[in-house]
Design an enzyme around this catalytic site. Structure first.
Site, PDB file in Angstrom:
ATOM      1  N   CYS A 115       9.965  -8.740  -5.552  1.00  0.00           N
ATOM      2  CA  CYS A 115       8.857  -7.900  -5.048  1.00  0.00           C
ATOM      3  C   CYS A 115       7.588  -8.698  -4.770  1.00  0.00           C
ATOM      4  CB  CYS A 115       8.559  -6.794  -6.042  1.00  0.00           C
ATOM      5  SG  CYS A 115      10.024  -5.831  -6.400  1.00  0.00           S
ATOM      6  N   HIS A 255       2.139  -3.520  -4.660  1.00  0.00           N
ATOM      7  CA  HIS A 255       3.570  -3.366  -4.395  1.00  0.00           C
ATOM      8  C   HIS A 255       3.941  -1.911  -4.676  1.00  0.00           C
ATOM      9  CE1 HIS A 255       7.799  -3.547  -4.462  1.00  0.00           C
ATOM     10  NE2 HIS A 255       7.914  -3.507  -5.782  1.00  0.00           N
ATOM     11  N   ASN A 285      10.803   1.887  -2.758  1.00  0.00           N
ATOM     12  CA  ASN A 285      10.575   0.486  -3.097  1.00  0.00           C
ATOM     13  C   ASN A 285      11.464  -0.411  -2.218  1.00  0.00           C
ATOM     14  OD1 ASN A 285      10.442  -2.049  -4.257  1.00  0.00           O
ATOM     15  ND2 ASN A 285      10.759  -1.348  -6.360  1.00  0.00           N
TER      16      ASN A 285
END
Ligand code: ACO
Length: 328
Positions: A115, A255, A285
């Site tokens: 990420c 994020h 995500n």
């Protein structure tokens, strides 16, 4: 920090057309729209088709970024692509992307930082350009997470989506001035998020497949706590070492893993939640692709104004983290 003249000259993103809603997931695993929204803020995510690959999604996002930057593919002299779902283990997906773009010379390589990959790429790109050896870099993340998600595991399958986000960084970009980047890692906690098999330690066998070890597994609760504390401390570090406070921030682009994490980070920074850019509700995500996609979406919608101070912050598998300050 010593300032450089390097900035983000253009951004672009791509998300697949197919939408997978929480209602769709209710038919696949024992979950509910209510649980997913309450615990994650996610309403839907995009899932790529069988013909779409990490490099094909990357190409669409990259062409948009190049066009926005006014840079031709052949003028790129560096391509850094974050991904842990490359088209193949060999070659690098960045090389496949380079060929798709029609560039025949730029060093092109994949970067594995989950990420945090976009911020890792930005740090590397900025430092390499600062050396004077490179002029125009393509920094991007593309992920086809739907191929590493276990669609029978409700703990993880509700969280992830596919997509690609790209940025072209150049000298004298005239916008998106990169003020600072900070990245870090702690491999001692690597097992909190992992894909156990498919690498050289545990190659694919029938037994591996039977045990579903080819899929992403995560210890959600522990990851949640570390995500919040790491993103708050990384944010504070870059703000402080550049003489800013949270009050100076126009936009926080965290994020997009979970709305609760993003709200907790804003709270930790004493930042009003209105200053946090949120699209996790629509895309879920997408690992390292979430930040460049958010940035490109904000640029496309003209949300970012000249002079805005933008703080991007990420945390993910590795464990890895990063934060970057940009003056738009
Ligand atoms: N639907 C319904 N119930 C569920 C679901 C679901 N989809 N998933 C889990 N549950 C249940 C659990 O079984 C548990 O039940 P129990 O209490 O009977 O045992 C209960 O819900 C609570 O589970 P928790 O795991 O404690 O739920 P939590 O509030 O922590 O939310 C989540 C889980 C969303 C995964 C959260 O922990 C999270 O977002 N973690 C961080 C994710 C992250 O940031 N990852 C980093 C990036 S990812 C990367 O690097 C690739």
């Amino acid at each position: 920090m010593k300032e450089t003249d390097i900035g983000i000259a253009g951004t672009g993103f791509y998300v697949p057309e197919k939408v997978l809603t929480n209602a769709d997931l209710e038919k696949m695993v024992d979950t509910s729209d209510e649980w997913i929204i309450k615990r994650t803020g996610i309403r839907e995510r995009r899932i790529s088709g069988p013909e779409e690959t990490v490099s094909s999604m990357a190409e669409i996002a990259s062409r948009k970024a190049l066009e926005a930057a006014g840079v031709s593919p052949q003028d790129l002299d560096l391509i850094i692509m974050g991904t842990f779902t490359p088209d193949n283990p060999l070659p690098a997906a960045a090389c496949l992307l380079q060929a798709r773009l029609g560039n025949d010379h730029a060093p092109s390589f994949d970067l594995s930082a989950a990420c945090s990959a976009f911020l890792y790429g930005l740090e590397l790109g900025q430092k390499l350009l600062s050396s004077g050896a490179y002029q125009n870099a393509l920094i991007l993340v593309s992920e086809k997470l739907s191929t590493v998600v276990n669609w029978e595991d409700r703990d993880t399958c509700v969280l992830f989506g596919d997509g690609a986000g790209a940025a072209v960084i150049t000298h004298d970009a005239g916008r998106g001035h990169i003020l600072d980047c900070y990245i870090g890692a702690d491999g001692r906690k690597a097992q909190l998020m992992e894909i156990p098999a498919g690498g050289s330690a545990l190659p694919m066998t029938h037994e591996v497949l039977d045990q579903k070890l080819q899929y992403l597994r995560m210890e959600g609760r522990e990851t949640f706590k570390l995500a919040v504390s790491s993103m708050v401390s990384a944010s504070k570090l870059v703000l402080e070492r550049n003489g800013y406070t949270a009050d100076d921030i126009t936009w926080l682009i965290p994020h997009q893993a979970n709305l609760r994490i993003m709200k907790a980070v804003a709270k930790g920074l004493k930042l009003p939640v209105e200053k946090v850019y949120i699209n996790v509700d629509r895309f879920g995500n997408m690992s390292g692709a979430t930040i460049p996609i958010a940035l490109a979406e904000m640029a496309q919608k003209n949300i970012l104004k000249k002079g805005d101070l933008v703080l991007m912050v990420a945390f993910g598998g590795g464990l890895t983290w990063g934060a970057s300050l940009i003056r738009w």
